[in-house]
Design an enzyme around this catalytic site. Structure first.
Site, PDB file in Angstrom:
ATOM      1  N   SER A   1      25.933  29.890 -78.946  1.00  8.97           N
ATOM      2  CA  SER A   1      26.994  29.421 -78.056  1.00  8.97           C
ATOM      3  C   SER A   1      26.974  30.141 -76.716  1.00  8.97           C
ATOM      4  CB  SER A   1      28.355  29.621 -78.726  1.00  8.97           C
ATOM      5  OG  SER A   1      28.484  30.940 -79.214  1.00  8.97           O
TER       6      SER A   1
ATOM      7  N   HIS B   1      23.759  23.208 -79.024  1.00 14.81           N
ATOM      8  CA  HIS B   1      25.027  23.857 -79.346  1.00 14.81           C
ATOM      9  C   HIS B   1      26.042  22.829 -79.844  1.00 14.81           C
ATOM     10  CE1 HIS B   1      28.892  26.026 -77.887  1.00 14.81           C
ATOM     11  NE2 HIS B   1      28.638  26.306 -79.150  1.00 14.81           N
TER      12      HIS B   1
ATOM     13  N   GLU C   1      26.023  20.325 -76.803  1.00 14.49           N
ATOM     14  CA  GLU C   1      25.403  20.765 -75.546  1.00 14.49           C
ATOM     15  C   GLU C   1      23.899  20.912 -75.774  1.00 14.49           C
ATOM     16  OE1 GLU C   1      28.298  23.556 -72.936  1.00 14.49           O
ATOM     17  OE2 GLU C   1      27.762  24.407 -74.867  1.00 14.49           O
TER      18      GLU C   1
ATOM     19  N   ASN D   1      31.732  27.181 -73.249  1.00 18.89           N
ATOM     20  CA  ASN D   1      32.236  28.546 -73.411  1.00 18.89           C
ATOM     21  C   ASN D   1      32.343  29.306 -72.099  1.00 18.89           C
ATOM     22  OD1 ASN D   1      32.856  28.640 -76.163  1.00 18.89           O
ATOM     23  ND2 ASN D   1      30.700  28.817 -76.700  1.00 18.89           N
TER      24      ASN D   1
END
Length: 290
Positions: A118, A139, A151, A189
């Site tokens: 992540s 991800h 992702e 993130n």
């Protein structure tokens, strides 16, 4: 075409990825450091699929067929016939690179490799393998069976063919993809974790209580879950790891992990998975711990 997928790590993310791959008709090798851990991951999959059957999202026959496609293993050599292997281990770069170094000698020459990291640099992880051109970041969001987004993060060496094959793979899973450049924490993130970290600072500095902060963001910003509840769900150790990657990678003080987050992790209060985080989950109703 990807027909057999290997998943390394049967925890929260790994069993979720195995779940969606098996439902999409792929054969899955789900491995962990022990068969007991792999079996625990399979039990979670069975429980989650059972809920999908109850809600009418899949049939009992779909569930039985999907479970039948999952094989458990406790060695990386078990992935030797996989078309694609996804690492979903703990968010620790040393552990991930050691896995890739042990894994690659067992793989087919044309096998693709991915990390579900992540936050960690894909280019750097790819360099620890014997096939950086066949490596990408993929991800998934948590919980994987529910969340629609993936992702895709190519590294500097990722080939166009590899990217295309991963895109086809995620389409088969009926996921929506966004492409992120290989910068610390990628897109989701990079935005989400500083918000959670700021919520923890808001608690640390006494601006609001745990419940006030969560209620404010749910009712004032229309978030489905408060940031401190979300941090507990993600795992405070994971939140801290991502903030450290951002802080180290971008050298900006705005990414400094809140000392209170560090203290909770040091105490072993990691959120839901340990029974305590910003809330205590050991009773019938979660209770704030501050």
């Amino acid at each position: 075409m990807v027909e057999k997928v290997g998943i390394i790590g049967a925890g929260q993310m790994g069993n979720g990825i195995a779940h969606v791959c098996a439902l999409a008709g792929m054969d899955v090798i789900l491995s962990d450091v022990s068969i007991d851990r792999a079996e625990a991951g399979l039990e979670v999959i069975k429980g989650n699929m059972g809920r999908q059957v109850t809600k009418g999202k899949i049939t009992a026959a779909d569930m039985d067929a999907a479970i039948g496609r999952i094989t458990l293993a406790d060695t990386l050599a078990a992935h030797n016939k996989c078309d694609l292997v996804i690492e979903a281990a703990v968010e620790d770069e040393k552990i991930k690179t050691s896995i890739f170094k042990e894994l690659c000698p067992h793989l087919k020459a044309d096998a693709l490799v991915a990390s579900n990291t992540s936050s960690i640099a894909i280019t750097r992880l790819a360099a620890s393998t014997d096939r950086p051109e066949k490596f990408m970041g993929v991800h998934f969001m948590n919980p994987v069976p529910v969340m629609k987004l993936v992702e895709l993060i190519p590294g500097i060496a990722t080939s166009e063919e590899t990217f295309d094959r991963f895109h086809v793979f995620t389409e088969k899973l009926k996921k929506t993809t966004v492409v992120s450049e290989d910068f610390p924490a990628f897109i989701v993130n990079r935005i989400l974790m500083p918000m959670i970290n700021e919520a923890i600072y808001t608690l640390y500095e006494g601006v609001g209580t745990v419940e006030a902060i969560d209620d404010a963001m749910m009712l004032g910003a229309n978030h489905p879950m408060g940031p401190l509840t979300l941090a507990d769900f993600i795992g405070l150790d994971t939140c801290l790891s991502i903030m450290q990657v951002l802080y180290d990678g971008l050298a900006d003080s705005k990414y400094r992990p809140c000392p209170l987050l560090v203290k909770y992790v040091e105490a072993g209060w990691l959120g839901r998975k340990t029974g305590r985080g910003f809330y205590d989950y050991r009773g019938d109703i979660p209770v704030p711990t501050r």
